[in-house]
Enzyme design. Sequence first.
Site, mmCIF file in Angstrom:
data_model
loop_
_atom_site.group_PDB
_atom_site.id
_atom_site.type_symbol
_atom_site.label_atom_id
_atom_site.label_comp_id
_atom_site.label_asym_id
_atom_site.label_seq_id
_atom_site.Cartn_x
_atom_site.Cartn_y
_atom_site.Cartn_z
ATOM 1 N N ASP A 82 57.562 76.004 20.382
ATOM 2 C CA ASP A 82 57.141 74.972 19.430
ATOM 3 C C ASP A 82 58.189 73.886 19.259
ATOM 4 O O ASP A 82 57.866 72.686 19.237
ATOM 5 C CB ASP A 82 56.863 75.602 18.056
ATOM 6 N N GLN A 85 58.311 71.298 22.247
ATOM 7 C CA GLN A 85 57.140 70.624 22.792
ATOM 8 C C GLN A 85 57.165 69.113 22.598
ATOM 9 O O GLN A 85 56.824 68.357 23.519
ATOM 10 C CB GLN A 85 55.866 71.221 22.201
ATOM 11 N N HIS A 107 48.958 77.073 20.351
ATOM 12 C CA HIS A 107 49.353 77.094 18.939
ATOM 13 C C HIS A 107 49.231 75.669 18.427
ATOM 14 O O HIS A 107 49.567 74.708 19.138
ATOM 15 C CB HIS A 107 50.783 77.611 18.806
ATOM 16 N N GLY A 133 51.883 87.718 23.992
ATOM 17 C CA GLY A 133 51.576 87.530 25.399
ATOM 18 C C GLY A 133 51.476 88.808 26.207
ATOM 19 O O GLY A 133 50.554 88.978 27.021
ATOM 20 N N GLU A 230 56.505 105.451 9.675
ATOM 21 C CA GLU A 230 55.094 105.783 9.453
ATOM 22 C C GLU A 230 54.226 104.546 9.195
ATOM 23 O O GLU A 230 53.004 104.664 9.062
ATOM 24 C CB GLU A 230 54.968 106.764 8.287
ATOM 25 N N SER A 251 45.560 110.915 2.420
ATOM 26 C CA SER A 251 45.392 111.927 1.379
ATOM 27 C C SER A 251 44.997 111.283 0.063
ATOM 28 O O SER A 251 45.255 110.097 -0.176
ATOM 29 C CB SER A 251 46.696 112.710 1.195
#
Length: 336
Positions: A82, A85, A107, A133, A230, A251
């Site tokens: 970005d 560019q 983008h 990607g 987790e 749970s």
Amino acid sequence: MNVYAPHDLKENLLGGVTVAVLGFGNQGHAHALNLRDSGARVVVGARRNGAGWKAAQAAGFETLRIGDATARADVVVMLLPDEEQASVFVSEVAPSLREGAALVFAHGFAVAFGGVKAGPGRDVVLVAPKGQGHFLRREYEAGRSVPCMVGIESDASGRALQLALSYASHLGCLKAGAIATSFREEAITDMFGEQAVLCGGVPALVKAAFETLVARGYSPGVAYIECLQELKIIADLMYEGGLADMRARISKTAAWGSFESGSRIVTEQTRRALASILEEIESGRFATRWLQEARAGQRTLAVRMREEETHEIERAGRAVRALMQRSNAKPKKEST
């Protein structure tokens, strides 16, 4: 949502044309490979003898300087970082663009915040796969489809949508669906999601929860497992079925606790902070700060990255991941 499907593609506009993929990094390599495997004629534009140049050549692509690749192409795909560019477009792309050549972006950042101004007379489209990607490439190779977003900034030919859908199809995204959007909507929502949740909010919450446990004398390894390791299990459940389904599959203790405590984490103050983050992105202030940081050599970003690497959660993580790798290692065959 307005979602385009394969039956909305009426004409393959990539047949018989040359596509220049500018950049061979995270997104660039996946786009170039998927396009080629789908039958498109692809050349790669990159910095001569840079990492992208060498990787593209190793992958068997004709690899040219950015201006030379642009001059060869009917469709030019801007997949450079970005922050690069706008300057590269002015210095190397714009002077080499063929008359009527189309521009594709993955983008919306550079166009939405005024960095790239393509001018009249050419199609400018957005095709943004909703995945990193390497994930896009892996899913393509497995015969699966990743959804994307498509937007039209300029429709000089009257066929810009068909171009975007042709490109999405060649990436392997159209089967899953191409969601209609705009450059601005995609850029703002993408950055907000990254900052507020995916790459900013979640890591900050994980780190704060880890620090809270360790400060009270709990084991860093145990804290790492409970607060970070987790997380993938819960993220996978949400990915597969949404929030309600996730809570139905954990749970009852965890479900009850999630309702009891979630609203204490995301308070009205949190919501005001989220609104402030969104406003900074919408106004362009975040884009301005980031481009200033990039032009200064990204020194502040480098410092922050180094600080993250030395945090206690990283030391605990290395130990836990080593245990997981040992437990998942294939047993060695005994010699006979």
